[in-house]
Write a protein that holds these residues in place. Sequence first.
Motif, PDB file in Angstrom:
ATOM      1  N   TRP A 111       7.154  -0.583  10.009  1.00 20.51           N
ATOM      2  CA  TRP A 111       8.140  -1.578   9.446  1.00 20.51           C
ATOM      3  C   TRP A 111       7.796  -2.881   9.385  1.00 20.51           C
ATOM      4  O   TRP A 111       7.836  -3.796   8.417  1.00 20.51           O
ATOM      5  N   LEU A 112       7.249  -3.409  10.603  1.00 15.89           N
ATOM      6  CA  LEU A 112       7.132  -4.771  10.892  1.00 15.89           C
ATOM      7  C   LEU A 112       5.865  -5.122   9.733  1.00 15.89           C
ATOM      8  O   LEU A 112       5.887  -6.277   9.470  1.00 15.89           O
ATOM      9  N   HIS A 113       4.895  -4.587   9.832  1.00 19.96           N
ATOM     10  CA  HIS A 113       3.596  -4.898   8.841  1.00 19.96           C
ATOM     11  C   HIS A 113       4.334  -4.622   7.395  1.00 19.96           C
ATOM     12  O   HIS A 113       4.058  -5.526   6.596  1.00 19.96           O
ATOM     13  N   ALA A 114       5.355  -3.808   7.040  1.00 18.08           N
ATOM     14  CA  ALA A 114       5.781  -3.867   5.631  1.00 18.08           C
ATOM     15  C   ALA A 114       6.682  -5.019   5.432  1.00 18.08           C
ATOM     16  O   ALA A 114       6.639  -5.661   4.425  1.00 18.08           O
ATOM     17  N   LEU A 115       7.395  -5.528   6.493  1.00 14.97           N
ATOM     18  CA  LEU A 115       8.440  -6.566   6.324  1.00 14.97           C
ATOM     19  C   LEU A 115       7.516  -7.925   6.236  1.00 14.97           C
ATOM     20  O   LEU A 115       7.929  -8.689   5.612  1.00 14.97           O
ATOM     21  N   ASP A 116       6.491  -8.204   7.116  1.00 14.32           N
ATOM     22  CA  ASP A 116       5.568  -9.193   7.092  1.00 14.32           C
ATOM     23  C   ASP A 116       5.006  -9.362   5.780  1.00 14.32           C
ATOM     24  O   ASP A 116       4.945 -10.511   5.206  1.00 14.32           O
ATOM     25  N   TYR A 141      15.635  -0.961   3.185  1.00 15.49           N
ATOM     26  CA  TYR A 141      16.917  -0.417   3.306  1.00 15.49           C
ATOM     27  C   TYR A 141      17.530  -0.160   4.898  1.00 15.49           C
ATOM     28  O   TYR A 141      18.473  -0.118   5.069  1.00 15.49           O
ATOM     29  N   SER A 142      16.553   0.483   5.667  1.00 19.14           N
ATOM     30  CA  SER A 142      17.009   0.812   7.105  1.00 19.14           C
ATOM     31  C   SER A 142      17.025  -0.318   8.225  1.00 19.14           C
ATOM     32  O   SER A 142      17.706   0.016   9.089  1.00 19.14           O
ATOM     33  N   TRP A 143      16.398  -1.591   7.695  1.00 11.78           N
ATOM     34  CA  TRP A 143      16.302  -2.362   8.893  1.00 11.78           C
ATOM     35  C   TRP A 143      16.753  -3.820   8.040  1.00 11.78           C
ATOM     36  O   TRP A 143      17.563  -4.455   8.633  1.00 11.78           O
ATOM     37  N   ALA A 144      15.886  -4.260   7.270  1.00 10.70           N
ATOM     38  CA  ALA A 144      16.036  -5.830   6.824  1.00 10.70           C
ATOM     39  C   ALA A 144      17.430  -5.932   6.231  1.00 10.70           C
ATOM     40  O   ALA A 144      18.034  -7.054   6.438  1.00 10.70           O
ATOM     41  N   PHE A 145      18.175  -4.829   5.496  1.00  9.52           N
ATOM     42  CA  PHE A 145      19.268  -5.174   4.832  1.00  9.52           C
ATOM     43  C   PHE A 145      20.605  -4.568   5.759  1.00  9.52           C
ATOM     44  O   PHE A 145      21.569  -4.748   5.297  1.00  9.52           O
ATOM     45  N   ASN A 146      20.290  -3.942   6.759  1.00  5.92           N
ATOM     46  CA  ASN A 146      21.185  -3.381   7.635  1.00  5.92           C
ATOM     47  C   ASN A 146      21.367  -4.229   8.820  1.00  5.92           C
ATOM     48  O   ASN A 146      20.477  -3.969   9.732  1.00  5.92           O
ATOM     49  N   SER A 174       0.873  -1.124  -0.017  1.00  8.13           N
ATOM     50  CA  SER A 174       0.097  -0.024  -0.154  1.00  8.13           C
ATOM     51  C   SER A 174       0.752   1.158  -0.019  1.00  8.13           C
ATOM     52  O   SER A 174       0.510   2.212  -0.602  1.00  8.13           O
ATOM     53  N   ASP A 175       1.952   1.389   0.557  1.00  7.79           N
ATOM     54  CA  ASP A 175       2.752   2.425   0.719  1.00  7.79           C
ATOM     55  C   ASP A 175       4.298   2.116   0.360  1.00  7.79           C
ATOM     56  O   ASP A 175       5.067   1.519   1.270  1.00  7.79           O
ATOM     57  N   PRO A 176       4.701   2.146  -1.017  1.00  3.67           N
ATOM     58  CA  PRO A 176       5.951   1.799  -1.404  1.00  3.67           C
ATOM     59  C   PRO A 176       7.178   2.465  -0.510  1.00  3.67           C
ATOM     60  O   PRO A 176       8.255   1.948  -0.332  1.00  3.67           O
ATOM     61  N   ARG A 177       6.975   3.608  -0.113  1.00  3.45           N
ATOM     62  CA  ARG A 177       7.882   4.385   0.449  1.00  3.45           C
ATOM     63  C   ARG A 177       8.366   3.860   2.052  1.00  3.45           C
ATOM     64  O   ARG A 177       9.360   3.493   2.124  1.00  3.45           O
ATOM     65  N   ILE A 178       7.280   3.346   2.501  1.00  2.00           N
ATOM     66  CA  ILE A 178       7.439   2.693   3.776  1.00  2.00           C
ATOM     67  C   ILE A 178       8.115   1.280   3.542  1.00  2.00           C
ATOM     68  O   ILE A 178       9.086   1.002   4.414  1.00  2.00           O
ATOM     69  N   LEU A 179       7.748   0.621   2.479  1.00  2.00           N
ATOM     70  CA  LEU A 179       8.341  -0.708   2.455  1.00  2.00           C
ATOM     71  C   LEU A 179       9.921  -0.462   1.890  1.00  2.00           C
ATOM     72  O   LEU A 179      10.890  -1.098   2.626  1.00  2.00           O
TER      73      LEU A 179
END
Length: 243
Positions: free
Chosen positions: A48-53, A31-36, A21-26
Amino acid sequence: MVHRNGETGSPALVRPGAAFSDPRILRRALYSWAFNKKAWQREPSEEWLHALDWMKRNSLPVSTLAEADVLRRALDAMCRKLDGKAAEAKTARRKRAAFNEALNTAVEKGYFAENPLNGLRWKVPAVNEEVDPAAVPNPAQVLRLLEAVARQRGRGPHLEAFFGCMYFAAMRPAEVIHLRIDQCHLPKTGWGMLNLSGGVVTSGKEWTDDGEVHELPRSSAARQARRGLFPSHRNSYVCCVPM
């Protein structure tokens, strides 16, 4: 720069028809959490949890990267900027190189017998990168611009030298940042010489081991890039100090 690829490439590697729903948040969550890895020391925010899920539920299996159509979809996405416009050809090539390294790692981990990119028929799309002559300032205009920058409070003189090096010595921003006073041979009048010894990589303090924004390239080839003497105008003398 695999993490940079993730901003445009990873969202393309989801099941057909899926869209967050929100590409910016995804993008920010990836970038700031999953890959770091450094960010894993703290819990991500709720959004972020919602986007990562969502990403976990909709991501394609690694095995699908063996399919040519999936690879092309990812590569095509890397040729676009976040606003959807075509990226420069050198940007697309750099992202492809990083993607290739990620797939090499997948081979080492046993996901593939060989790199799926080997033998793929794909070229970086042609992009019109012609510079409009009307948008390029002439020497007199550049001097006026540099003088205006120098009058700015705080780091005005540093920025004058920064842009002066880029204009008069045709230096890349990374090379200017890496330049030090002992590399500068500047007479009181006329042109001098700058002894370049490579540049730095702007990674962001969240990605470097020492928390600095810049770091030296890891590869010796990158560190040796553009070594040598380059002419420089007196207007760039202030830059030869740590920024």
